[in-house]
Design an enzyme around this catalytic site. Structure first.
Site, PDB file in Angstrom:
ATOM      1  N   ARG A  19      -5.948  -2.708   8.863  1.00  0.00           N
ATOM      2  CA  ARG A  19      -6.441  -4.070   8.610  1.00  0.00           C
ATOM      3  C   ARG A  19      -6.253  -4.982   9.805  1.00  0.00           C
ATOM      4  O   ARG A  19      -7.128  -5.752  10.154  1.00  0.00           O
ATOM      5  CB  ARG A  19      -5.719  -4.667   7.395  1.00  0.00           C
ATOM      6  CG  ARG A  19      -6.377  -4.356   6.076  1.00  0.00           C
ATOM      7  CD  ARG A  19      -5.587  -4.953   4.959  1.00  0.00           C
ATOM      8  NE  ARG A  19      -4.181  -4.589   5.085  1.00  0.00           N
ATOM      9  CZ  ARG A  19      -3.202  -4.983   4.283  1.00  0.00           C
ATOM     10  NH1 ARG A  19      -3.470  -5.803   3.313  1.00  0.00           N
ATOM     11  NH2 ARG A  19      -1.963  -4.591   4.463  1.00  0.00           N
TER      12      ARG A  19
ATOM     13  N   GLY B 264       0.847  -1.202   0.000  1.00  0.00           N
ATOM     14  CA  GLY B 264       0.000   0.000   0.000  1.00  0.00           C
ATOM     15  C   GLY B 264       0.877   1.244   0.000  1.00  0.00           C
ATOM     16  O   GLY B 264       1.884   1.287   0.702  1.00  0.00           O
TER      17      GLY B 264
ATOM     18  N   ASP C  39      -0.313   1.982   8.330  1.00  0.00           N
ATOM     19  CA  ASP C  39      -0.857   1.207   9.451  1.00  0.00           C
ATOM     20  C   ASP C  39      -0.014   1.265  10.728  1.00  0.00           C
ATOM     21  O   ASP C  39      -0.498   0.916  11.803  1.00  0.00           O
ATOM     22  CB  ASP C  39      -1.030  -0.267   9.053  1.00  0.00           C
ATOM     23  CG  ASP C  39      -2.161  -0.449   8.061  1.00  0.00           C
ATOM     24  OD1 ASP C  39      -2.997   0.467   7.931  1.00  0.00           O
ATOM     25  OD2 ASP C  39      -2.214  -1.511   7.409  1.00  0.00           O
TER      26      ASP C  39
ATOM     27  N   THR D 265       4.280   2.463   5.677  1.00  0.00           N
ATOM     28  CA  THR D 265       2.893   1.985   5.666  1.00  0.00           C
ATOM     29  C   THR D 265       2.080   2.859   6.610  1.00  0.00           C
ATOM     30  O   THR D 265       2.578   3.235   7.678  1.00  0.00           O
ATOM     31  CB  THR D 265       2.790   0.493   6.095  1.00  0.00           C
ATOM     32  OG1 THR D 265       1.422   0.192   6.425  1.00  0.00           O
ATOM     33  CG2 THR D 265       3.631   0.173   7.322  1.00  0.00           C
TER      34      THR D 265
ATOM     35  N   ARG E 106       1.140  -4.823  -5.927  1.00  0.00           N
ATOM     36  CA  ARG E 106       1.247  -6.097  -5.198  1.00  0.00           C
ATOM     37  C   ARG E 106       1.529  -7.145  -6.272  1.00  0.00           C
ATOM     38  O   ARG E 106       0.946  -7.095  -7.345  1.00  0.00           O
ATOM     39  CB  ARG E 106      -0.049  -6.379  -4.449  1.00  0.00           C
ATOM     40  CG  ARG E 106      -0.365  -5.237  -3.444  1.00  0.00           C
ATOM     41  CD  ARG E 106      -1.419  -5.604  -2.450  1.00  0.00           C
ATOM     42  NE  ARG E 106      -2.006  -4.431  -1.832  1.00  0.00           N
ATOM     43  CZ  ARG E 106      -1.626  -3.908  -0.661  1.00  0.00           C
ATOM     44  NH1 ARG E 106      -0.659  -4.468   0.030  1.00  0.00           N
ATOM     45  NH2 ARG E 106      -2.215  -2.837  -0.178  1.00  0.00           N
TER      46      ARG E 106
ATOM     47  N   ASP F 243       5.109  -5.049   6.121  1.00  0.00           N
ATOM     48  CA  ASP F 243       5.641  -6.361   6.513  1.00  0.00           C
ATOM     49  C   ASP F 243       5.685  -7.357   5.353  1.00  0.00           C
ATOM     50  O   ASP F 243       6.624  -8.155   5.253  1.00  0.00           O
ATOM     51  CB  ASP F 243       4.874  -6.925   7.722  1.00  0.00           C
ATOM     52  CG  ASP F 243       3.403  -7.125   7.437  1.00  0.00           C
ATOM     53  OD1 ASP F 243       2.863  -6.445   6.541  1.00  0.00           O
ATOM     54  OD2 ASP F 243       2.781  -7.961   8.120  1.00  0.00           O
TER      55      ASP F 243
ATOM     56  N   ASP G 107       2.191  -0.730  11.723  1.00  0.00           N
ATOM     57  CA  ASP G 107       2.161  -2.038  12.384  1.00  0.00           C
ATOM     58  C   ASP G 107       3.485  -2.792  12.289  1.00  0.00           C
ATOM     59  O   ASP G 107       3.502  -4.024  12.245  1.00  0.00           O
ATOM     60  CB  ASP G 107       1.014  -2.895  11.799  1.00  0.00           C
ATOM     61  CG  ASP G 107       1.138  -3.070  10.297  1.00  0.00           C
ATOM     62  OD1 ASP G 107       1.989  -2.392   9.688  1.00  0.00           O
ATOM     63  OD2 ASP G 107       0.394  -3.881   9.735  1.00  0.00           O
TER      64      ASP G 107
HETATM   65  P1  ATP Z   1       0.923  -2.603   3.545  1.00  0.00           P
HETATM   66  O1  ATP Z   1       1.123  -2.954   4.991  1.00  0.00           O
HETATM   67  O2  ATP Z   1       0.873  -1.152   3.313  1.00  0.00           O
HETATM   68  O3  ATP Z   1      -0.175  -3.354   2.872  1.00  0.00           O
HETATM   69  P2  ATP Z   1       2.835  -4.569   2.659  1.00  0.00           P
HETATM   70  O4  ATP Z   1       4.257  -4.460   2.264  1.00  0.00           O
HETATM   71  O5  ATP Z   1       2.561  -5.383   3.884  1.00  0.00           O
HETATM   72  O6  ATP Z   1       2.284  -3.076   2.783  1.00  0.00           O
HETATM   73  P3  ATP Z   1       1.734  -6.652   0.970  1.00  0.00           P
HETATM   74  O7  ATP Z   1       0.753  -6.579  -0.140  1.00  0.00           O
HETATM   75  O8  ATP Z   1       1.443  -7.541   2.111  1.00  0.00           O
HETATM   76  O9  ATP Z   1       1.975  -5.143   1.437  1.00  0.00           O
HETATM   77  O10 ATP Z   1       3.152  -7.095   0.366  1.00  0.00           O
HETATM   78  C1  ATP Z   1       3.723  -6.439  -0.760  1.00  0.00           C
HETATM   79  C2  ATP Z   1       4.297  -7.454  -1.708  1.00  0.00           C
HETATM   80  O11 ATP Z   1       5.347  -8.176  -1.053  1.00  0.00           O
HETATM   81  C3  ATP Z   1       3.317  -8.526  -2.166  1.00  0.00           C
HETATM   82  O12 ATP Z   1       2.521  -8.112  -3.250  1.00  0.00           O
HETATM   83  C4  ATP Z   1       4.265  -9.658  -2.588  1.00  0.00           C
HETATM   84  O13 ATP Z   1       4.773  -9.432  -3.882  1.00  0.00           O
HETATM   85  C5  ATP Z   1       5.411  -9.501  -1.583  1.00  0.00           C
HETATM   86  N1  ATP Z   1       5.224 -10.483  -0.507  1.00  0.00           N
HETATM   87  C6  ATP Z   1       4.391 -10.423   0.549  1.00  0.00           C
HETATM   88  N2  ATP Z   1       4.449 -11.524   1.310  1.00  0.00           N
HETATM   89  C7  ATP Z   1       5.354 -12.339   0.700  1.00  0.00           C
HETATM   90  C8  ATP Z   1       5.876 -13.638   0.979  1.00  0.00           C
HETATM   91  N3  ATP Z   1       5.479 -14.349   2.036  1.00  0.00           N
HETATM   92  N4  ATP Z   1       6.788 -14.150   0.110  1.00  0.00           N
HETATM   93  C9  ATP Z   1       7.225 -13.456  -0.952  1.00  0.00           C
HETATM   94  N5  ATP Z   1       6.765 -12.229  -1.268  1.00  0.00           N
HETATM   95  C10 ATP Z   1       5.856 -11.669  -0.464  1.00  0.00           C
END
Ligand code: ATP
Length: 322
Positions: A172, A11, A128, A126, A72, A103, A130
């Site tokens: 979330r 995000g 959030d 982020t 994503r 994360d 978190d």
């Molecule tokens: P936000 O907290 O703002 O949503 P985020 O980094 O947690 O940010 P995610 O959509 O969970 O957002 O993760 C971003 C990208 O990281 C995912 O689209 C994916 O490509 C990669 N990713 C997430 N989890 C994994 C995983 N377990 N293994 C490999 N790649 C991952």
């Protein structure tokens, strides 16, 4: 010349541009070449690189969103996808990768590092908030202020009509935004994913609050609450509050947009610089953060899987002050 790539992922959050700018300018300071990757891991797999020029860092510190775009990527979750990403980095001659995100982004970066030996550094971005390893994440302060300003406006109209408003804010899995906007806007009730939601208790509290007549009543709900958010809660409460006009307002994506606050710009600037400095100092697979106003380096794999705690003292505080 050492090449450092930077991407924004997951995000988007206000202040990501300030962090990208700081990476660019810090690379120049240390004598490295900064390379942008568009659309997060999806762009990395596709080799969507930008060779930054000095001027690219100009005029972006105040802009919301991310000039690098975010995405994503399901493909990056697969071994095959990550191999393609690593091949692209190798082909482009990249020595280290700075990932700005949450994360999920750090999980992905950690696996990429483990599987292909890529030097990865995380910058927490982020709304959030978190992530452990930093008191605050880039974008959180702006989102908080955006939500609070919107809630102030809702309070005005709620006052005018003596209405009961259920306002849903982002978060979330975490109630940071809900808790702090709730306190900042003088909410009468705050509903968080960190605490089991007992609808009977909420009903009783609301009845008590409404007895001591108010001009308006605001309930702030984190979207990730297990009860299903503001709409579901209103459906369940409405039959017991027929004498009141109950309204639901879901703030949604306005919380992600807008110019970053001064706090987020400074945090992002600091962390972008620290990320490049970490690479310069030979660090790998770490997240740079700020704790008690001091830079904190945390192993990347420790930043996910462990839930960051909200400040439970603040729950007691709002109950006294509401
Ligand atoms: P936000 O907290 O703002 O949503 P985020 O980094 O947690 O940010 P995610 O959509 O969970 O957002 O993760 C971003 C990208 O990281 C995912 O689209 C994916 O490509 C990669 N990713 C997430 N989890 C994994 C995983 N377990 N293994 C490999 N790649 C991952």
């Amino acid at each position: 010349m050492k090449k450092i790539a930077v991407l924004t992922s997951g995000g988007d959050s206000p202040g990501m541009n300030a962090a990208v700018r700081a990476v660019m300018r810090s690379c120049k300071h240390f004598g490295y070449q900064a390379v942008g990757v568009r659309f997060g891991y999806r762009g990395l797999i596709e080799g969507d690189f930008i060779d930054f020029r000095d001027t690219d860092a100009s005029g972006i510190i105040q802009r919301g969103g991310t000039i690098l775009k975010s995405a994503r990527s399901e493909e990056f979750r697969t071994e095959e996808g990550r191999k393609k990403a690593a091949d692209q980095l190798r082909a482009k001659g990249i020595d280290a990768l700075v990932t700005i995100g949450g994360d999920g982004t750090f999980r992905g970066a950690t696996i990429l590092g483990q599987e292909h030996g890529v030097n990865v550094i995380g910058v927490p971005g982020t709304i959030d908030n978190d992530l452990i390893g930093s008191d605050e994440t880039i974008g959180y302060d702006t989102a908080l202020n955006t939500a609070m300003e919107a809630i102030d406006k809702i309070r005005d109209t709620a006052d005018a009509h003596e209405r009961l408003f259920l306002v849903e804010v982002m978060g979330r899995d975490a109630g940071f935004i809900a808790l702090e906007t709730g306190i900042g806007s003088g909410a009468e009730l705050i509903i968080l994913p960190e605490k089991r939601t007992d609808l009977d208790e909420i009903r009783e509290s609301l009845k008590e609050i409404l007895k001591v007549q108010r001009r308006s009543t605001l309930v702030i709900i984190a979207e990730g609450d297990e009860s299903g958010g503001a709409l579901k809660i209103s459906e369940k409460l409405e039959p017991d509050f027929k004498d009141y006009e109950m309204r639901v307002c879901i703030l949604g994506h306005i919380q992600r947009g807008g110019n970053p606050t001064a706090h987020d710009r400074v945090l992002a600037s600091r962390l972008g610089y620290e990320a490049v400095k970490a690479i310069h100092n030979g660090l790998n697979e770490v997240m740079v953060g700020v704790i008690n106003n001091k830079v904190q380096i945390t192993p990347l794999h420790e930043t996910f899987g462990v839930k960051k705690e909200i400040n439970y003292d603040l729950i007691e505080l709002y109950k006294v002050l509401r």
